[in-house]
Design a protein around this motif. Structure first.
Motif, PDB file in Angstrom:
ATOM      1  N   HIS A 152       0.807  -1.221   0.000  1.00 50.79           N
ATOM      2  CA  HIS A 152       0.000   0.000   0.000  1.00 50.79           C
ATOM      3  C   HIS A 152       0.834   1.263   0.000  1.00 50.79           C
ATOM      4  O   HIS A 152       0.370   2.329   0.397  1.00 50.79           O
ATOM      5  CB  HIS A 152      -0.948  -0.027   1.204  1.00 50.79           C
ATOM      6  CG  HIS A 152      -1.822  -1.234   1.182  1.00 50.79           C
ATOM      7  ND1 HIS A 152      -2.928  -1.336   0.383  1.00 50.79           N
ATOM      8  CD2 HIS A 152      -1.718  -2.426   1.827  1.00 50.79           C
ATOM      9  CE1 HIS A 152      -3.478  -2.535   0.545  1.00 50.79           C
ATOM     10  NE2 HIS A 152      -2.764  -3.213   1.403  1.00 50.79           N
ATOM     11  N   GLU A 153       2.066   1.122  -0.481  1.00 45.99           N
ATOM     12  CA  GLU A 153       2.940   2.301  -0.483  1.00 45.99           C
ATOM     13  C   GLU A 153       2.431   3.353  -1.467  1.00 45.99           C
ATOM     14  O   GLU A 153       2.302   4.525  -1.131  1.00 45.99           O
ATOM     15  CB  GLU A 153       4.347   1.858  -0.876  1.00 45.99           C
ATOM     16  CG  GLU A 153       5.427   2.679  -0.250  1.00 45.99           C
ATOM     17  CD  GLU A 153       6.801   2.059  -0.474  1.00 45.99           C
ATOM     18  OE1 GLU A 153       6.994   1.305  -1.428  1.00 45.99           O
ATOM     19  OE2 GLU A 153       7.684   2.374   0.327  1.00 45.99           O
ATOM     20  N   VAL A 154       2.164   2.924  -2.712  1.00 48.81           N
ATOM     21  CA  VAL A 154       1.691   3.866  -3.729  1.00 48.81           C
ATOM     22  C   VAL A 154       0.507   3.231  -4.463  1.00 48.81           C
ATOM     23  O   VAL A 154       0.390   2.015  -4.499  1.00 48.81           O
ATOM     24  CB  VAL A 154       2.800   4.215  -4.741  1.00 48.81           C
ATOM     25  CG1 VAL A 154       3.926   4.997  -4.078  1.00 48.81           C
ATOM     26  CG2 VAL A 154       3.342   2.979  -5.411  1.00 48.81           C
ATOM     27  N   PRO A 155      -0.374   4.048  -5.054  1.00 50.90           N
ATOM     28  CA  PRO A 155      -1.567   3.509  -5.722  1.00 50.90           C
ATOM     29  C   PRO A 155      -1.264   2.897  -7.091  1.00 50.90           C
ATOM     30  O   PRO A 155      -1.731   3.363  -8.122  1.00 50.90           O
ATOM     31  CB  PRO A 155      -2.477   4.739  -5.850  1.00 50.90           C
ATOM     32  CG  PRO A 155      -1.572   5.913  -5.828  1.00 50.90           C
ATOM     33  CD  PRO A 155      -0.400   5.535  -4.986  1.00 50.90           C
ATOM     34  N   LEU A 156      -0.490   1.828  -7.060  1.00 55.82           N
ATOM     35  CA  LEU A 156      -0.069   1.174  -8.296  1.00 55.82           C
ATOM     36  C   LEU A 156      -0.353  -0.314  -8.158  1.00 55.82           C
ATOM     37  O   LEU A 156      -0.240  -0.853  -7.056  1.00 55.82           O
ATOM     38  CB  LEU A 156       1.443   1.381  -8.432  1.00 55.82           C
ATOM     39  CG  LEU A 156       2.098   1.467  -9.794  1.00 55.82           C
ATOM     40  CD1 LEU A 156       1.501   2.585 -10.620  1.00 55.82           C
ATOM     41  CD2 LEU A 156       3.585   1.696  -9.620  1.00 55.82           C
TER      42      LEU A 156
ATOM     43  N   PHE B   5      -1.397   5.944  -0.830  1.00 52.88           N
ATOM     44  CA  PHE B   5      -0.080   6.186  -0.219  1.00 52.88           C
ATOM     45  C   PHE B   5      -0.076   5.914   1.286  1.00 52.88           C
ATOM     46  O   PHE B   5       0.705   6.507   2.027  1.00 52.88           O
ATOM     47  CB  PHE B   5       0.381   7.640  -0.437  1.00 52.88           C
ATOM     48  CG  PHE B   5       0.447   8.070  -1.884  1.00 52.88           C
ATOM     49  CD1 PHE B   5      -0.582   8.795  -2.449  1.00 52.88           C
ATOM     50  CD2 PHE B   5       1.543   7.750  -2.659  1.00 52.88           C
ATOM     51  CE1 PHE B   5      -0.534   9.189  -3.778  1.00 52.88           C
ATOM     52  CE2 PHE B   5       1.612   8.149  -3.999  1.00 52.88           C
ATOM     53  CZ  PHE B   5       0.572   8.878  -4.552  1.00 52.88           C
TER      54      PHE B   5
ATOM     55  N   ALA C  29       0.877   3.311   3.192  1.00 51.06           N
ATOM     56  CA  ALA C  29       2.095   2.790   3.809  1.00 51.06           C
ATOM     57  C   ALA C  29       3.216   3.810   3.733  1.00 51.06           C
ATOM     58  O   ALA C  29       4.024   3.932   4.647  1.00 51.06           O
ATOM     59  CB  ALA C  29       2.517   1.492   3.131  1.00 51.06           C
ATOM     60  N   LEU C  30       3.241   4.565   2.648  1.00 53.58           N
ATOM     61  CA  LEU C  30       4.288   5.566   2.514  1.00 53.58           C
ATOM     62  C   LEU C  30       4.150   6.610   3.612  1.00 53.58           C
ATOM     63  O   LEU C  30       5.119   6.985   4.279  1.00 53.58           O
ATOM     64  CB  LEU C  30       4.210   6.225   1.132  1.00 53.58           C
ATOM     65  CG  LEU C  30       5.376   7.126   0.751  1.00 53.58           C
ATOM     66  CD1 LEU C  30       6.651   6.310   0.623  1.00 53.58           C
ATOM     67  CD2 LEU C  30       5.105   7.860  -0.562  1.00 53.58           C
TER      68      LEU C  30
ATOM     69  N   PRO D 249       9.184  -3.260  -4.869  1.00 50.84           N
ATOM     70  CA  PRO D 249       8.192  -4.298  -4.537  1.00 50.84           C
ATOM     71  C   PRO D 249       7.623  -5.013  -5.759  1.00 50.84           C
ATOM     72  O   PRO D 249       7.346  -6.201  -5.704  1.00 50.84           O
ATOM     73  CB  PRO D 249       7.092  -3.526  -3.789  1.00 50.84           C
ATOM     74  CG  PRO D 249       7.681  -2.235  -3.418  1.00 50.84           C
ATOM     75  CD  PRO D 249       8.785  -1.943  -4.365  1.00 50.84           C
TER      76      PRO D 249
ATOM     77  N   LYS E 236      -3.903   2.267  -9.638  1.00 50.79           N
ATOM     78  CA  LYS E 236      -4.920   1.518  -8.897  1.00 50.79           C
ATOM     79  C   LYS E 236      -6.321   1.823  -9.422  1.00 50.79           C
ATOM     80  O   LYS E 236      -7.128   0.924  -9.606  1.00 50.79           O
ATOM     81  CB  LYS E 236      -4.805   1.883  -7.419  1.00 50.79           C
ATOM     82  CG  LYS E 236      -5.911   1.291  -6.576  1.00 50.79           C
ATOM     83  CD  LYS E 236      -5.676   1.558  -5.120  1.00 50.79           C
ATOM     84  CE  LYS E 236      -6.300   2.863  -4.685  1.00 50.79           C
ATOM     85  NZ  LYS E 236      -6.233   3.017  -3.222  1.00 50.79           N
TER      86      LYS E 236
ATOM     87  N   ASP F 139      -1.496  -2.101  -4.600  1.00 48.65           N
ATOM     88  CA  ASP F 139      -2.430  -1.479  -3.672  1.00 48.65           C
ATOM     89  C   ASP F 139      -3.847  -2.030  -3.850  1.00 48.65           C
ATOM     90  O   ASP F 139      -4.713  -1.397  -4.438  1.00 48.65           O
ATOM     91  CB  ASP F 139      -2.400   0.040  -3.902  1.00 48.65           C
ATOM     92  CG  ASP F 139      -3.014   0.811  -2.742  1.00 48.65           C
ATOM     93  OD1 ASP F 139      -3.122   2.052  -2.848  1.00 48.65           O
ATOM     94  OD2 ASP F 139      -3.396   0.179  -1.741  1.00 48.65           O
ATOM     95  N   PHE F 140      -4.064  -3.239  -3.357  1.00 47.25           N
ATOM     96  CA  PHE F 140      -5.412  -3.826  -3.411  1.00 47.25           C
ATOM     97  C   PHE F 140      -5.614  -4.621  -2.128  1.00 47.25           C
ATOM     98  O   PHE F 140      -4.691  -4.769  -1.331  1.00 47.25           O
ATOM     99  CB  PHE F 140      -5.529  -4.757  -4.631  1.00 47.25           C
ATOM    100  CG  PHE F 140      -4.480  -5.832  -4.690  1.00 47.25           C
ATOM    101  CD1 PHE F 140      -3.350  -5.660  -5.478  1.00 47.25           C
ATOM    102  CD2 PHE F 140      -4.592  -7.009  -3.952  1.00 47.25           C
ATOM    103  CE1 PHE F 140      -2.360  -6.627  -5.535  1.00 47.25           C
ATOM    104  CE2 PHE F 140      -3.611  -7.987  -3.992  1.00 47.25           C
ATOM    105  CZ  PHE F 140      -2.488  -7.792  -4.791  1.00 47.25           C
TER     106      PHE F 140
END
Lengths: 712, 506
Positions: free
Chosen positions: A82-86, B23, B25-26, A413, A156, A250-251
Motif C-alpha cells: 500500500h505504499e503507492v496507488p499502483l 499512499f 504505507a508511505l 516491490p 490503482k 495497492d489492493f
C-alpha cells in the motif's frame, strides 16, 4: 532519436562520479586523525572514518504472499503493497525457446512478441495502444529461453479495465498478419546484426560452448513461420494449469482474489501437461576461436560452470570470483602490470543460474597477438587462489559486494513480487534469495580455497577468443577449434497453393474488387497516370510519375534528391533505364522491381485473378499471396472495407540480402467510380523508409505505348 | 465469452476512495525533522533491501553563478569530492597554509594585471613561481583520491548532478554503512578542501567543446534559455562559458560554497533500511555541530514581460531541431497543476499525445517530440518547453506550425473527458511510478521538501491532478501558450543528406 532534455545538459555529470582514475599524486595512507589546531573548536570530534565499526548486514525482509489456485488450475500469487496507488503483475507461463524444435528456432521469440504486438481478438494493436494510454497503463509480453510472460502495470484506479485488456491478450491473442510480418522482419533484422557486437558474440559463443543446447533464430526457420505456427505454439503452452499469475500492489487480497476468479475462471483448455524444462548438459574444457577481422583488440573469455542458486557451493564460487576480479580491490585489478602482458579490463564474475548452472567467467581484452595473455594471467591468479586462503579483508569485501549486487533490486516491490513468482515457477523456495545471501555471509576463507581447488582447475575452463586471428594456441595446450559464425542465408520459401487457398484467395480478391467499384469498372481501365510525391525518412524527396497502358506497359519517371532523374520502362518482360541522358537495358534487380511494381499497380493488383500465369492464394482470412513467376506479393485486406490495406514484398538488392518491404495504403478516394489509395507509407525491414502522397491519378486518357516507350 | 458477466465484481475496484487512503504505507513510514541549524531530513523507512538511497538536495545551481563566474556551481560538483580537512591530508594546517599562500599569490598577480599602466612581467613571473611552489607543497601534503577511496571502500556510490537551480548529491549506501555516509557527507559540508580545483577547472575549460558545443541539443537549449530570459539567471548556461571557467578561482568557489551550501539551504532525502530514530541520531551527531549560517540572498530579478514572439535561427546541424518555449509562472502558482495536465495532453502515452500523434505518426514531419513543463527549473517563472526532432524532408517551420495548431485546439474549446482522463492518468502515473524503489522515493522526498518545505505536497499534487477540468485547461492554454510569450529556436540543416541505396518506391 530520443531527445533526453536533461541528459544532454548533464552530459558532464559523469565528470562528478566516483570511479575516475586516481590522479598522479602519490597515495598517502596516513590515518585521517584531525591535527590539533588553534582555531575555534568545531564541535565534538567525529571519529576518523577508518575507525568506524559497522554492524553485520541485516537480511532484508521477504514479503508475505497469498497463494491459491483457481478451479481451472491457474496458480495465483498475491502480494499487497500500500505504499503507492499502483498495481502490477504478470502471468508466468511454462514455455521458452528450449521447447522449440531446431527448425523452428525463433518461433518462441516471435510468439512472445506477438501476444502483445498482434492485438487481441477484440482489439487491434492500435486500439489497445490508445486504450492503455488513456489508462496510464502498460502491457508487455515476451518469451525467453526458459520462461514466457505477459506483464502489466496500472494505476490503482484503472485496474479493472487494465486487467480486462490483460486478460484478453493473455487468453485470446489474435496474431494479426501485418504485425506478424513486422515482427518477423524485426527478428530477421536482429539475426542480420547478431555478429556486429564483438562482446555479444563472445558471450554467446562461450555460453553455447558450455551449454550446447541453446540455439538461436535463423532466417530459414523464421521466414516460413505463419500465423498458424504461432497459434499452435501459443495454444500448446498458454493454458491455466501452465500459468502462474502474480499480482502485487495497492489492493485487498480478498477483493483481488474474487475479481481474478471471475475474470479468469472461464479460461479453459484441455492441453496435456507440459514436460519439465529440459536439464541442460554442461561441457567443460576446450578452446574456441571466432575470427572477426574488423577487430584490432582480442576479446577473451574463460568460463567454468558456476552452479545454480540451490547449489551449496554457488555462494563460495561467487565470493571467489569477486575476490579474483570484481572491483578495485580484486586480485586481477591490483595485479601489477607487466610489460610482457598486454591485457586490459580483465575481470571475473560468477552468477548462479536457475535451471542451468551459471557461469564463472573471467573476461579481458588483449592487444594484437596477446590473446593468450588473458589466459595466462587468469590461470596465474587462479593458481594463487588454489594454493592459499585469501585474507579476511578480501572475504569481507567480497561478501559485501555480493550482498549489494543481489540485494539492490529488492527495494522495488513490483520486481520482488515477480521474483517470488519466478521462484515458484522454477520450483525454488520463496526465500531462495534470502537463503543465498545467508550462505554468502557464511563463506569462509577455507571455503574459497576449497572451491577453487575443486571447481576451478584450469582444465575445467572453456576458453573463447574473438579477434583478428587465424589460430589461437591455448596456453594450457592444444589449439582452439575455429567456430564459423557466418549467418546462414535465407532459403526461398513457397506457400501452399491448393484448391482451398485458391478459392479463399479468389473470394478475398472479389470482395476487394467490389469494394473498389466493381470488376467491370476495373477492367474498363485501359491506362493510368499516377503522380506520387514521397518524402524519405532519412532525408530528401522522390517524385514519381507512373504511366501504365494495358496490359503490361509501364513507364516510371522519377526525380529523387538522391539520384536525380531516373526513368524506367518495361513491357512486361524486358525494359530500359535512363537518367535523362544515357540509357541501358533494365536488368535485375531493377527489372524485378519494375515487374513487381506492374503487378502492384492499384487496378492491376485487384484484377490478378484474370491474369494467366498468376496465382492468388489465401494464407489466412485477411491475406493473399499473389505469385507470378518469381515475383511474390502479399496483400493484406482491411476486414472492414475489403480494400487492400497493405502490400508486402521482397526487394532484391545487388548485395544479396533482400529487403522486406511493407507498404500501407490509405486515404482511398473515388476516381471515375473507382476507389484508389492516395496515401502510402513504405517500410523497409520494419523501419519507416518514406511517406508518399498521391497528387494526381488520371484514368483512360488514351496513353500510347509508342509514346511511353520512347527513350529520352 | 460474454464480457458483461464480470463487469459487476470488478466494480469492487472502483472505490471512490478519499485521497488519504492512497499512499497509506508511505505516509506511515515517512518521518521528517529539521536540525537546529536548518538542515532538513526526510526519511522513508523501507526494509526490502539491505541498502539506503540518500539524496542531498542543495538549492544551488547555475542561477546562482555570480556574473563573470559562470560554471562555478557546476565545478563544485567535482570539487566537493576531493576530501576534507580530515580526509585526504597528512597535515591539514600546513596544507591549508600552502593553498592559501597560492591563492594570495594569484590575487597579487590579478592585482598586477588589473592595475593601470603596464603590468610588471618580472613581478608576475616571480609570483607565478610562488604559486607553483605553494601548489607543489600542497600537493605533497594532500591526497584528493582518499575521499573517493573511502567512499568506494565503503561500498557507497557517490554522484553529483548539477542543474539550473539545484545540485543533487546521490548516494546508494549499504545499510550497515549508514554511519560512514553521515560522517563523509557532514565532513564535506563542514570543511571541504578543494584540493584539485585548478586541475578540474582547466579540464572543464578544455573539454567544453566536446561536452557542450558538439552536442546539438545542448546548443539548442542554451539558445532557448539565452533568448527567452533576458535578465533572469535562468539564462545562465549550466556548464558555464569557457572564458569564465578559465579564470575561476578557488577562493571564489569557497565563497560560493559557504554562501549556498549552508545547512538551511539543504534537504536530505533518505529511503531504505534505516529507522527514523537511527537516522535522527546520526544526523544530530554528525550534522548537528555544523554552525547555522544565514540563508543565501534570494534571487529577486523578475524577467520583464515578454511582449512578442522571439525567433532564433542556428545554422549547421546534422539533424534539424526545433525548441519552443512559452513563458509561464513558477511551480507555486495555482495554474501549475493545469499546465502539468496540458503536458499530458500533448505528450502522453506513446502515440496518443497530440503532438506525437499529429507530428510524428500522422503527418510524419517530426521524428520525435518531448515536452518539459518546467524548463530549466521551476522555482522562478520559467518556460513550458517543447523540443522536436524534424523528420527528413521537412522543415522546422512546418513543425512549429504543427505545434501551433495543436495549441490552437487546446485554446478553441475545453478538451473532452477522454483526453482529460488520459492526460491525468499520464501525469499521475509519472509521479507514482517513480516511487517504486529507494532511489525514486529519496529523490522525490528531497526535491519536494527542498522546494515546497513539506514532502506531503507530493501526495496532494497527485490528487490535485484529478481535479483539473477541461475548462481550466482551456484557460491556461489561452493565458500562457500564446505567440506573445513564445520563443522559438530553429536549428536548420545543411544541404540535403545523401541517402543509401534506393528502393521501395513505385
Amino acid at each position: 532519436m530520443r531527445l533526453a532534455l536533461s541528459a544532454a545538459l548533464l552530459a558532464a555529470a559523469a565528470f562528478g562520479q566516483v570511479g575516475m582514475p586516481p590522479p598522479l599524486v602519490p597515495s598517502n595512507p596516513a590515518p585521517a586523525a584531525r591535527p590539533a589546531r588553534s582555531t575555534a573548536p568545531r564541535g565534538p570530534a567525529a571519529p576518523a572514518y577508518k575507525e568506524l565499526k559497522y554492524p553485520a548486514l541485516r537480511l532484508p525482509e521477504a514479503p508475505q504472499a497469498a497463494r491459491f489456485q483457481l478451479s481451472n488450475g491457474m496458480k495465483v500469487v498475491l502480494l499487497e503493497n500500500h505504499e503507492v496507488p499502483l498495481i502490477t503483475g504478470g502471468a508466468l507461463v511454462k514455455t521458452g525457446a528450449v521447447y522449440e524444435t531446431a527448425n523452428q528456432a525463433g518461433l518462441a521469440t516471435l510468439t512472445g512478441a506477438l501476444i502483445r504486438g498482434g492485438g487481441s481478438r477484440l482489439k487491434t494493436p492500435d486500439e489497445l495502444e490508445s486504450e492503455l494510454a488513456a489508462l496510464g497503463a502498460s502491457i508487455d509480453s515476451g518469451i525467453g529461453e526458459t520462461m514466457g510472460s505477459v506483464t502489466f502495470s496500472t494505476l490503482k484506479e484503472n485496474v479493472a479495465p487494465t486487467l480486462s485488456l490483460f486478460h484478453d491478450l493473455l487468453t485470446t491473442p489474435a496474431f494479426r498478419s501485418d504485425r506478424l510480418d513486422l515482427g518477423k522482419s524485426a527478428v530477421m533484422n536482429s539475426i542480420g546484426r547478431r555478429n556486429d557486437d564483438a562482446r555479444q558474440v563472445l558471450r554467446r559463443e562461450l555460453l553455447h560452448a558450455v551449454h550446447p543446447q541453446t540455439h538461436q533464430p535463423e532466417y530459414g526457420a523464421v521466414a516460413p513461420l505463419r500465423r498458424t505456427d504461432l497459434e499452435q505454439f501459443y495454444r500448446r503452452y498458454f493454458f491455466p494449469a501452465n500459468t502462474i499469475l502474480v499480482v502485487s500492489g495497492d489492493f485487498r487480497t480478498e477483493e483481488m482474489k474474487g475479481a481474478l476468479e471471475v475474470l479468469f475462471g472461464g479460461w479453459k483448455s484441455d492441453q496435456a501437461p507440459v514436460p519439465d524444462l529440459p536439464k541442460e548438459e554442461t561441457h567443460t574444457g576446450g578452446a574456441i576461436l571466432i575470427a572477426k577481422p574488423d577487430l584490432r583488440l582480442n576479446l577473451v573469455a574463460m568460463g567454468a560452470p558456476g552452479g545454480t542458486y540451490l547449489d551449496p557451493d554457488a555462494a563460495a564460487l561467487d565470493v571467489t570470483a569477486t575476490i579474483l576480479g570484481a572491483g578495485a580491490r580484486s586480485r586481477l585489478r591490483r595485479r601489477p602490470a607487466r610489460p610482457t602482458e598486454s591485457v586490459e579490463n580483465i575481470q571475473a564474475e560468477s552468477y548462479p543460474g536457475f535451471v542451468t548452472a551459471g557461469l564463472f567467467a573471467v573476461t579481458g581484452t588483449a592487444g594484437p597477438g596477446a590473446a593468450a595473455d588473458v589466459v595466462t594471467v587468469a590461470l596465474d591468479e587462479l593458481q594463487k587462489l588454489r594454493t592459499s586462503e585469501p585474507t579476511d579483508e578480501e572475504v569481507r569485501i567480497a561478501r559485501e559486494m555480493i550482498w549489494l549486487r543481489v540485494g539492490e533490486g529488492l527495494d522495488n516491490p513490483a520486481r520482488v513480487a515477480l521474483a517470488i513468482g519466478a521462484a515458484d515457477y522454477y520450483g525454488y523456495p520463496a526465500d531462495y534469495l534470502q537463503q543465498y545471501l545467508k550462505r554468502v555471509a557464511a563463506v569462509t576463507r577455507a571455503d574459497v580455497l576449497r572451491v577453487a581447488k575443486e571447481k576451478l582447475e584450469p582444465s575445467k575452463f572453456t576458453v573463447a577468443v574473438v579477434g583478428n586471428l587465424r589460430t589461437f594456441e591455448d596456453p594450457r595446450g592444444g589449439s582452439a577449434t575455429k567456430v564459423d559464425i557466418t549467418i546462414p542465408p535465407p532459403p526461398t520459401g513457397r506457400t501452399a497453393v491448393d484448391t482451398t487457398t485458391l478459392d479463399d484467395g479468389k473470394k478475398l480478391l472479389e470482395r476487394a474488387q467490389q469494394a473498389a467499384g466493381g470488376a467491370a469498372k476495373l477492367a474498363a481501365v485501359k491506362d493510368m497516370s499516377i503522380k506520387t510525391s514521397y518524402s524519405i525518412a532519412r532525408g530528401g524527396k522522390d517524385d514519381e510519375w507512373d504511366q501504365w497502358v494495358a496490359p503490361s506497359t509501364l513507364r516510371q519517371d522519377g526525380t529523387a534528391t538522391q539520384f536525380g532523374r531516373l526513368i524506367r520502362f518495361t513491357d512486361g518482360t524486358n525494359g530500359w533505364i535512363s537518367n535523362g541522358y544515357a540509357s541501358g537495358p533494365l536488368i535485375n534487380p531493377g527489372l524485378q522491381q519494375s515487374l513487381g511494381d506492374l503487378i502492384r499497380l492499384p487496378v492491376n493488383l485487384l484484377l490478378s485473378d484474370r491474369v494467366p500465369g498468376r496465382t492468388v492464394a489465401a494464407i489466412d482470412d485477411e491475406t493473399v499471396e499473389i505469385r507470378q513467376g518469381e515475383i511474390v506479393t502479399r496483400v493484406v485486406f482491411d476486414p472492414k472495407t475489403g480494400l487492400p490495406s497493405q502490400l508486402h514484398y521482397d526487394l532484391l538488392t545487388d548485395r544479396g540480402q533482400p529487403i522486406l518491404v511493407q507498404e500501407t495504403l490509405s486515404d482511398f478516394r473515388d476516381v471515375d467510380g473507382i476507389k484508389l489509395p492516395f496515401a502510402t507509407t513504405v517500410f523497409q525491414n520494419g523501419t519507416k523508409y518514406a511517406d508518399g502522397v498521391v497528387t494526381e491519378i488520371k484514368l483512360n486518357q488514351g496513353l500510347k505505348v509508342e509514346v511511353l516507350q520512347k527513350r529520352p | 465469452m460474454s464480457r458483461i458477466a464480470f463487469l459487476a465484481p470488478l466494480l469492487l475496484f472502483v472505490r471512490l476512495a478519499a485521497p488519504a487512503q492512497d499512499f497509506q504505507a508511505l505516509q506511515k513510514n515517512v518521518t521528517d525533522f529539521v536540525l537546529p541549524n536548518g538542515l532538513r531530513f526526510v526519511v522513508a523507512e523501507r526494509h526490502g533491501a539491505p541498502t539506503i538511497a540518500v539524496r542531498m538536495y542543495v538549492r544551488a545551481g547555475s542561477v546562482n553563478d555570480p556574473s563573470g563566474q559562470s560554471g562555478l556551481a557546476f565545478l563544485l560538483q567535482r570539487a566537493t569530492m576531493e576530501g576534507t580537512e580530515t580526509i585526504g591530508t597528512r597535515d591539514a594546517a600546513a596544507e591549508r597554509k600552502a593553498l592559501e599562500g597560492a591563492e594570495e599569490a594569484l590575487d597579487r598577480i590579478a592585482a598586477e594585471r588589473n592595475k593601470s599602466g603596464q603590468p610588471d612581467e618580472g613581478k608576475i613571473a616571480a609570483l607565478k613561481l610562488e604559486v607553483a611552489r605553494a601548489n607543489s607543497s600542497a600537493r605533497s601534503l594532500g591526497n584528493p583520491a582518499e575521499f573517493t577511496e573511502a567512499v568506494m571502500d565503503g561500498g557507497i556510490s557517490w554522484a553529483v548532478q548539477p542543474a539550473a537551480e539545484a545540485t543533487m548529491v546521490e548516494s546508494t549506501v549499504p545499510s550497515n554503512k549508514a554511519e560512514l555516509w553521515f560522517l563523509l557527507a557532514s565532513q564535506v559540508l563542514k570543511q571541504p578542501v578543494f584540493r584539485h580545483f585548478y586541475e578540474d577547472r582547466d579540464d572543464l575549460a578544455t573539454s567544453y567543446q566536446n561536452r557542450v558545443e558538439n552536442i546539438a541539443l545542448t546548443r539548442l537549449l542554451n539558445a532557448l534559455s539565452a533568448t527567452a530570459f533576458t535578465a533572469h539567471p535562468y539564462r545562465n548556461r549550466i556548464a558555464g562559458l569557457p572564458s569564465d571557467i578559465a579564470e575561476l578561482r578557488m577562493n571564489e568557489a569557497r565563497q560560493f560554497f559557504n554562501r549556498y551550501w549552508t545547512p538551511g539551504n539543504i534537504t536530505v532525502g533518505i529511503a531504505g533500511d534505516i529507522t527514523p530514530a537511527e537516522a535522527k541520531r546520526l544526523a544530530e551527531h554528525y550534522f548537528g555541530p555544523i554552525a547555522a549560517r544565514p540563508l543565501p540572498p534570494a534571487i529577486h530579478t523578475v524577467e520583464p514581460e515578454q511582449k512578442g514572439p522571439r525567433t532564433v535561427v542556428l545554422a549547421n546541424s546534422a539533424q534539424p531541431m526545433l525548441a519552443v518555449g512559452y513563458q509561464r509562472p513558477d511551480q507555486f502558482d495555482r495554474d501549475d497543476v493545469a499546465l502539468e495536465v496540458v503536458r499530458g495532453i500533448l505528450a502522453s502515452g506513446g502515440r496518443s499525445g497530440w503532438l506525437e500523434h499529429d507530428l510524428v505518426e500522422t503527418k510524419h514531419i517530426a521524428s520525435s517530440v518531448q515536452i518539459q513543463a518546467n524548463y530549466p527549473g521551476g522555482r522562478y517563472p520559467h518556460l513550458f518547453a517543447i523540443v522536436a526532432g524534424v523528420a527528413g524532408g521537412h522543415t522546422t517551420d512546418e513543425v512549429e506550425k504543427g505545434i501551433g495548431d495543436a495549441i490552437a485546439r487546446l485554446q478553441a474549446a475545453p478538451v473532452d473527458e477522454a483526453t482529460l482522463a488520459r492526460a491525468r492518468a499520464f501525469a499521475r502515473q509519472n509521479i507514482v511510478a517513480r516511487l517504486n524503489d529507494n532511489a525514486g522515493i529519496a529523490t522525490a522526498l528531497a526535491r519536494i521538501a527542498g522546494e515546497y518545505g513539506d514532502w506531503h505536497r507530493l501526495l496532494t499534487t497527485a490528487d490535485d491532478l484529478n481535479k483539473v477540468t477541461g475548462a481550466q485547461v482551456q484557460v491556461v492554454a489561452l493565458k500562457y501558450l500564446t505567440a506573445a510569450r513564445r520563443t522559438s529556436v530553429h536549428m536548420d540543416p545543411p544541404p540535403p543528406v545523401v541517402a543509401p541505396a534506393r528502393g521501395g518506391s513505385r
